[in-house]
Design a protein around this motif. Sequence first.
Motif, short mmCIF file in Angstrom:
data_model
loop_
_atom_site.label_atom_id
_atom_site.label_comp_id
_atom_site.label_asym_id
_atom_site.label_seq_id
_atom_site.Cartn_x
_atom_site.Cartn_y
_atom_site.Cartn_z
N SER A 1 1.08 -1.04 -0.08
CA SER A 1 0.23 0.05 0.10
C SER A 1 0.84 1.39 -0.24
N HIS A 2 2.13 1.21 0.45
CA HIS A 2 3.05 2.30 0.51
C HIS A 2 4.47 1.80 0.31
N VAL A 3 5.36 2.53 -0.53
CA VAL A 3 6.40 2.21 -0.91
C VAL A 3 7.20 3.68 -0.87
N SER A 4 8.47 3.71 -0.04
CA SER A 4 9.47 4.49 -0.09
C SER A 4 10.68 4.49 -0.63
N VAL A 5 11.05 5.28 -1.35
CA VAL A 5 12.59 5.22 -2.00
C VAL A 5 13.06 6.44 -1.81
#
Lengths: 114, 115
Positions: free
Chosen positions: B9-13
């Motif tokens: 539901s969430h991805v941080s890069v």
Amino acid sequence: GAGVSQSPRYKVAKRGQDVALRCDPISGHVSLFWYQQALGQGPEFLTYFQNEAQLDKSGLPSDRFFAERPEGSVSTLKIQRTQQEDSAVYLCASSLERGDYEQYFGPGTRLTVT
Amino acid sequence: AQSVTQLDSHVSVSEGTPVLLRCNYSSSYSPSLFWYVQHPNKGLQLLLKYTSAATLVKGINGFEAEFKKSETSFHLTKPSAHMSDAAEYFCVVSDGSSGTYKYIFGTGTRLKVLA
């Protein structure tokens, strides 16, 4: 060229009021779809028109929801006796033909029922 | 019935690092699959489309996706994230079985890009 436009962009309605949401598809597009996007969710299908014919209304959540496209271009989604659970973004999309064609989306109408 | 599942539901890069947004599909026949992006207060924009012509699909803004039938996957990738990529991404399958080719959306993945 012009894309899909929707009006109003924002609508606040008191519970029990009727609302009408307008969609202007891309000129010449045969297919028109309405979707409902609740907060934090993906859009969900409501109804489909091919020209002026409403061929699929299986996604309409209740008989308070009604859609029309009388001349095969502009479409109106009407919600009668609005309820709080109707609060969502209503998206309209059009595509060139019936079939597996890309759908072009409008910016949506954000409906808030208080 | 056709469906898509977005696994995150969430991805941080971090800016400049690769992006991977995962999508699995369920379909009784060869599906048409799409990735759309939704920036805040803007309409859905098509990134790319798979319609069985080629399994590796290139889209706009450097995004691409690979259709893997054996894994029923259609993951979205980009080699190097930009700040402007921060948005909500939807994996979509076109439901041809109904005759309307309505879209069935995943629940979305919110991509955050860190400076």
